[in-house]
Motif scaffolding. Sequence first.
Motif, short mmCIF file in Angstrom:
data_model
loop_
_atom_site.label_atom_id
_atom_site.label_comp_id
_atom_site.label_asym_id
_atom_site.label_seq_id
_atom_site.Cartn_x
_atom_site.Cartn_y
_atom_site.Cartn_z
N ALA A 118 1.81 -7.82 0.82
CA ALA A 118 2.78 -7.72 1.90
C ALA A 118 2.88 -6.26 2.34
O ALA A 118 2.51 -5.33 1.62
CB ALA A 118 4.14 -8.22 1.43
N PHE A 119 3.42 -6.06 3.54
CA PHE A 119 3.59 -4.70 4.09
C PHE A 119 4.91 -4.64 4.83
O PHE A 119 5.18 -5.47 5.70
CB PHE A 119 2.43 -4.37 5.03
N ILE A 136 5.54 -14.10 9.23
CA ILE A 136 4.57 -14.81 8.41
C ILE A 136 3.30 -15.00 9.23
O ILE A 136 3.32 -15.65 10.27
CB ILE A 136 5.14 -16.17 7.94
N GLY A 137 2.23 -14.38 8.74
CA GLY A 137 0.95 -14.48 9.43
C GLY A 137 0.09 -15.57 8.83
O GLY A 137 0.53 -16.35 7.98
N LEU A 138 -1.17 -15.61 9.25
CA LEU A 138 -2.09 -16.64 8.78
C LEU A 138 -2.82 -16.19 7.52
O LEU A 138 -2.50 -16.62 6.41
CB LEU A 138 -3.08 -16.99 9.88
N ALA A 139 -3.77 -15.29 7.67
CA ALA A 139 -4.61 -14.83 6.56
C ALA A 139 -5.28 -13.53 6.98
O ALA A 139 -5.33 -13.21 8.17
CB ALA A 139 -5.66 -15.88 6.22
N PRO A 140 -5.81 -12.77 6.05
CA PRO A 140 -6.49 -11.52 6.42
C PRO A 140 -7.71 -11.76 7.30
O PRO A 140 -8.45 -12.73 7.10
CB PRO A 140 -6.93 -10.94 5.06
N ALA A 174 -7.56 -6.72 7.78
CA ALA A 174 -6.88 -6.57 6.49
C ALA A 174 -7.81 -6.71 5.30
O ALA A 174 -7.61 -6.04 4.28
CB ALA A 174 -5.74 -7.59 6.39
N ASN A 175 -8.82 -7.57 5.38
CA ASN A 175 -9.73 -7.69 4.24
C ASN A 175 -10.52 -6.40 4.03
O ASN A 175 -10.94 -6.08 2.91
CB ASN A 175 -10.71 -8.84 4.46
N PRO A 235 -2.02 -5.68 6.04
CA PRO A 235 -1.98 -6.73 7.07
C PRO A 235 -2.13 -6.18 8.48
O PRO A 235 -1.52 -5.17 8.84
CB PRO A 235 -0.61 -7.38 6.86
N PHE A 236 -2.97 -6.84 9.27
CA PHE A 236 -3.15 -6.54 10.71
C PHE A 236 -3.64 -5.12 10.98
O PHE A 236 -3.48 -4.61 12.08
CB PHE A 236 -1.84 -6.79 11.47
N THR A 237 -4.24 -4.50 10.00
CA THR A 237 -4.68 -3.12 10.15
C THR A 237 -6.19 -3.05 10.28
O THR A 237 -6.91 -3.44 9.37
CB THR A 237 -4.21 -2.28 8.95
N GLY A 238 -6.66 -2.57 11.44
CA GLY A 238 -8.07 -2.37 11.64
C GLY A 238 -8.75 -3.40 12.52
O GLY A 238 -9.95 -3.33 12.73
N ASP A 239 -7.98 -4.36 13.05
CA ASP A 239 -8.59 -5.32 13.97
C ASP A 239 -7.78 -5.39 15.26
O ASP A 239 -6.74 -4.75 15.41
CB ASP A 239 -8.75 -6.70 13.33
#
Length: 218
Positions: free
Chosen positions: A43-44, A54-58, A63-64, A69-73
């Motif tokens: 979490a962040f 609440i998001g879906l997935a990396p 995020a992966n 989360p949500f960082t880099g895309d």
Amino acid sequence: MMLESPLPQSEPPHDCPRCPRLVALRQECRAEFPGWWNAPVPAFGDPEARIAMIGLAPGKHGANRTGRPFTGDHAGVLLFETLAKFGLAEGQYEARPDDGLVLRDFIIVNSVKCLPPQNKPTPEEIRTCRPFLAQAVDMLPRARVFIALGQIAHQSAVKILGGKLPKARFAHMAEHRMPDGRMLIDSYHCSRYNQNTGRLTREMFEAVFARAVELVRA
């Protein structure tokens, strides 16, 4: 960079073994991209937040890769610009986990903690990961408004918040009052696809957050 979760007791282990398909993809990514995060994404945000998303997935390259989360895309650009506009983020988002960005009164948790193939977790993977989401929400005593990004996040949110899915149907900007008074607001996901096709505009996305802020600050 190792990131500390604001909700450490809710996180799965770094090598969580629960979903064989996701474990296999994780191992493939570690072999191909050894410098990436390649693990369940924590979490962040603010553990005292009144608004939780609440998001879906990396995402694979988001995020992966970065571990936040949500960082880099592409999805993260609109999200963090929106959070800054409504005073829910401080600092400059620079698409990396050490950019110093801080969330205020806001926290992000995901329905599925690990990268799924084609960004599509199976129903079994969603169910298997749901206890981590439920534990995270249990650790957010001040959270009164939840934002669900997309249908999968909506379904998981309704279930862990004690609602009934037949009565709480997903729709952008739909509001659902849970049995204990907490509110859930639905939004289309801020994915590149939804933005590029016009299914989700900046104005539509911002309206969700404006409403969430209105509810908690009324």
